[in-house]
Design a protein around this motif. Structure first.
Motif, PDB file in Angstrom:
ATOM      1  N   HIS A  83      -4.680   9.132  -6.242  1.00 41.86           N
ATOM      2  CA  HIS A  83      -5.946   9.430  -6.918  1.00 41.86           C
ATOM      3  C   HIS A  83      -5.886  10.802  -7.574  1.00 41.86           C
ATOM      4  O   HIS A  83      -6.709  11.687  -7.284  1.00 41.86           O
ATOM      5  N   GLU A 106     -15.873   9.612  -8.739  1.00 43.06           N
ATOM      6  CA  GLU A 106     -15.143   9.575  -7.465  1.00 43.06           C
ATOM      7  C   GLU A 106     -14.978  10.975  -6.890  1.00 43.06           C
ATOM      8  O   GLU A 106     -15.057  11.163  -5.671  1.00 43.06           O
ATOM      9  N   GLY A 154     -14.176  -0.649  -2.370  1.00 44.48           N
ATOM     10  CA  GLY A 154     -14.032   0.631  -3.064  1.00 44.48           C
ATOM     11  C   GLY A 154     -12.957   0.658  -4.132  1.00 44.48           C
ATOM     12  O   GLY A 154     -12.675   1.712  -4.689  1.00 44.48           O
ATOM     13  N   HIS A 165     -10.838   6.105 -12.910  1.00 42.25           N
ATOM     14  CA  HIS A 165     -10.028   6.374 -11.725  1.00 42.25           C
ATOM     15  C   HIS A 165      -9.854   7.874 -11.451  1.00 42.25           C
ATOM     16  O   HIS A 165      -9.304   8.597 -12.280  1.00 42.25           O
ATOM     17  N   THR A 182      -8.931   7.745  -0.901  1.00 40.25           N
ATOM     18  CA  THR A 182     -10.239   7.852  -1.564  1.00 40.25           C
ATOM     19  C   THR A 182     -11.014   6.522  -1.620  1.00 40.25           C
ATOM     20  O   THR A 182     -12.218   6.492  -1.327  1.00 40.25           O
ATOM     21  N   ASP A 183     -10.321   5.436  -1.967  1.00 41.62           N
ATOM     22  CA  ASP A 183     -11.033   4.153  -2.134  1.00 41.62           C
ATOM     23  C   ASP A 183     -11.509   3.543  -0.815  1.00 41.62           C
ATOM     24  O   ASP A 183     -12.297   2.589  -0.816  1.00 41.62           O
TER      25      ASP A 183
HETATM   26 ZN   LIG Z   1     -10.593   5.007  -6.656  1.00 41.05          ZN
END
Ligand SMILES: [Zn+2]
Length: 241
Positions: free
Chosen positions: A34, A166, A112, A161, A42-43
């Motif tokens: 990321h 985010e 996510g 992304h 992160t996701d």
């Molecule tokens: Zn992400």
């Protein structure tokens, strides 16, 4: 109240819960690069944070997070793992079916990662065709109209992304994991970049992040996004479905 983690319960605890409720929070994400400024988790971390706040407010347990997703396009960056869409379809369908056999009837799926959407749509369609009393709500937080509107109002745009959304959400969730001094993305990159091979993706976006300026993210923006989403999801979960 505190979040309820299914993994912390014993089977009699779960049996008791199922006598009075049939709702479960199921978080799925990915382990993938990321950018230089956000962690590879992160996701998972973002939807898990939303799930924790939802669980605190509703008493609905959170199933263990499915930490791996379909991330082929990111494979040229270290720290990424990828399952094929076929594997994910099978895993998601098995998760739905084993939940159903145990008595869960309403699954609130908090995904996510964009690469997982195809597998989720397939598994949800197949499962609900067969089990008529099974209800699935599929949520992909960044696609929610409220988030898009909110971003346009707050900063005039949406980013992709490892971009502004985010980064801000991560500042609200795990501020100590965000390296804002390294937050930089590639601007004007279209979403079909993810159809390129992993090696091409690394050449096209060597930083790994897209978005004009993720460094503009603030904890305040992240908190507002998180709270918007949690309020919206809470209303859905507590309403009829
Ligand atoms: Zn992400």
């Amino acid at each position: 109240m505190r979040p309820i983690y299914l993994a912390d319960l014993s089977w009699p605890d779960v049996e008791e819960y199922l006598t009075r409720d049939d709702r479960l929070l199921l978080v799925t994400g990915a382990t993938e690069q990321h950018g230089r400024h956000l962690p590879v988790g992160t996701d998972n971390i973002i939807p898990f944070t939303l799930a924790e706040r939802l669980s605190t407010r509703t008493g609905i347990p959170i199933a263990p997070v499915m930490n791996y997703g379909a991330s082929e396009a990111h494979m040229a960056f270290p720290g990424t793992f990828s399952l094929s869409t076929e594997t994910l379809q099978a895993v998601y369908l098995d998760l739905i079916q084993s939940s159903y056999r145990q008595g869960w009837r309403r699954l609130f799926i908090m995904n996510g990662h964009g690469g997982n959407i195809a597998a989720w749509s397939w598994a949800a369609t197949v499962a609900t065709k067969v089990k008529k009393d099974l209800k699935l709500y599929l949520s992909h937080w960044w696609t929610e109209a409220r988030v898009r509107d909110f971003m346009r109002e707050a900063v005039g745009r949406n980013e992709g992304h490892a971009g502004l959304e985010e980064t801000a959400m991560m500042m609200a969730a795990r501020p100590y994991l965000v390296r804002l001094n390294e937050a930089q993305g590639h601007a004007d990159i279209s979403e079909d970049i993810w159809t390129h091979s992993a090696e091409e993706v690394r050449q096209l976006i060597p930083l790994g992040a897209i978005g004009e300026n993720p460094a503009q993210a603030t904890t305040d923006l992240g908190e507002q996004l998180v709270e918007h989403l949690v309020r919206e999801y809470e209303a859905l979960i507590q309403g009829p479905w």
